[in-house]
Design a protein around this motif. Structure first.
Motif, PDB file in Angstrom:
ATOM      1  N   LYS A  54       0.829  -1.203   0.000  1.00 41.94           N
ATOM      2  CA  LYS A  54       0.000   0.000   0.000  1.00 41.94           C
ATOM      3  C   LYS A  54       0.869   1.262   0.000  1.00 41.94           C
ATOM      4  CE  LYS A  54      -4.072   0.454   1.217  1.00 41.94           C
ATOM      5  NZ  LYS A  54      -5.411   0.421   1.896  1.00 41.94           N
ATOM      6  N   VAL A  60       0.120   5.429   0.048  1.00 41.61           N
ATOM      7  CA  VAL A  60      -0.860   6.505   0.192  1.00 41.61           C
ATOM      8  C   VAL A  60      -0.146   7.832  -0.029  1.00 41.61           C
ATOM      9  CG1 VAL A  60      -2.536   7.619   1.720  1.00 41.61           C
ATOM     10  CG2 VAL A  60      -2.142   5.137   1.888  1.00 41.61           C
ATOM     11  N   VAL A 106      -2.936   4.849  -3.473  1.00 49.58           N
ATOM     12  CA  VAL A 106      -4.142   5.512  -2.991  1.00 49.58           C
ATOM     13  C   VAL A 106      -3.900   7.022  -3.011  1.00 49.58           C
ATOM     14  CG1 VAL A 106      -5.683   5.855  -1.019  1.00 49.58           C
ATOM     15  CG2 VAL A 106      -4.800   3.572  -1.529  1.00 49.58           C
ATOM     16  N   GLN A 117      -6.658   4.057   6.094  1.00 48.90           N
ATOM     17  CA  GLN A 117      -6.004   3.338   4.999  1.00 48.90           C
ATOM     18  C   GLN A 117      -4.941   2.377   5.511  1.00 48.90           C
ATOM     19  OE1 GLN A 117      -6.584   3.267   1.640  1.00 48.90           O
ATOM     20  NE2 GLN A 117      -8.457   4.389   2.152  1.00 48.90           N
TER      21      GLN A 117
END
Length: 232
Positions: free
Chosen positions: A161, A163, A188, A217
């Protein structure tokens, strides 16, 4: 729960560390509040700051930080003059020396020999907050010019992930294209756009909204805001 516990609490333990990059977009307080919240989670944090990020921190907070010898306590214990007593108490009650010694790790922005520059170093996620336009471009084009951009590229290629928190308005078609490319690659895009539906009563409320969405998140529970239609 203690005052410190109201910032963030882990829902499911993250096995690997988090990476935080601070770059030269406006919104230094978002980054500082994020670090303050992460201090109350049982997870290692690897931090790196660009020179432009340091310049913005000085402009917006008055903190003159030395990237070659960063005083982390000075940074994470910062309280703006407009902050509420509730948040002031949380920050002042935190044992920063112990937290930073155990779980926070700082890396210089131009040191590619650090663990976070390699995909073989396992991490849970990375947040670039705030994320400047040039950082967006470097990540979107896989053209890293510093450790922050390199670490972000690592997270995309390893399918972890990522962000990014841009804070600029208006945005050009080129910036939108860069955001689109990052999103297509699995990142993201979380613009620093505070909501107003959570009983806003201070500037802290607006900062907390964005930080709360970042923590969501990362699957980190937090009580920074009252959620939509949540009367508890």
């Amino acid at each position: 729960m203690s005052a410190a516990g109201t910032l963030a609490a882990q829902r499911e333990p993250l096995r690997d560390p988090l990476v935080i990059g601070i770059t030269g977009a406006s919104g230094a307080m978002y980054a500082i509040r994020l670090l303050q919240s992460l201090a109350h989670c049982e997870i290692d944090v690897h931090l790196t700051i660009s020179p432009s990020g340091a310049a913005v921190i000085k402009q917006e907070t008055g903190l003159a930080i030395n990237l070659r010898g960063l005083d982390l306590i000075q940074l994470v214990s910062y309280i703006p003059a407009w902050s509420t007593d509730r948040h002031r108490d949380v920050v002042q009650q935190t044992d920063w020396e112990s937290v930073l010694a155990q779980r926070f790790h700082y890396h210089q922005y131009d040191d590619y020999m650090t663990p976070i520059a390699s995909g073989s170093f396992r991490t849970s996620a990375m947040v670039v907050c705030p994320c400047s336009g040039s950082t967006l471009s470097g990540i979107a084009r896989a053209a890293a010019s510093n450790l922050i951009q390199r670490a972000a590229e690592v997270h995309l290629k390893e399918h972890r992930k990522l962000v990014v928190v841009p804070r600029e308005t208006p945005v050009s078609a080129l910036q939108l294209e860069n955001m689109h490319r990052i999103a297509l690659a699995g990142g993201v895009i979380l613009p620093a756009m505070p909501g107003w539906y959570h009983d806003v009563d201070s500037l802290d409320s607006l900062v907390d909204f964005v930080v709360s969405r970042i923590l969501d998140q990362l699957t980190l529970d937090n009580r920074l805001i009252q959620r939509w239609k949540d009367g508890s």
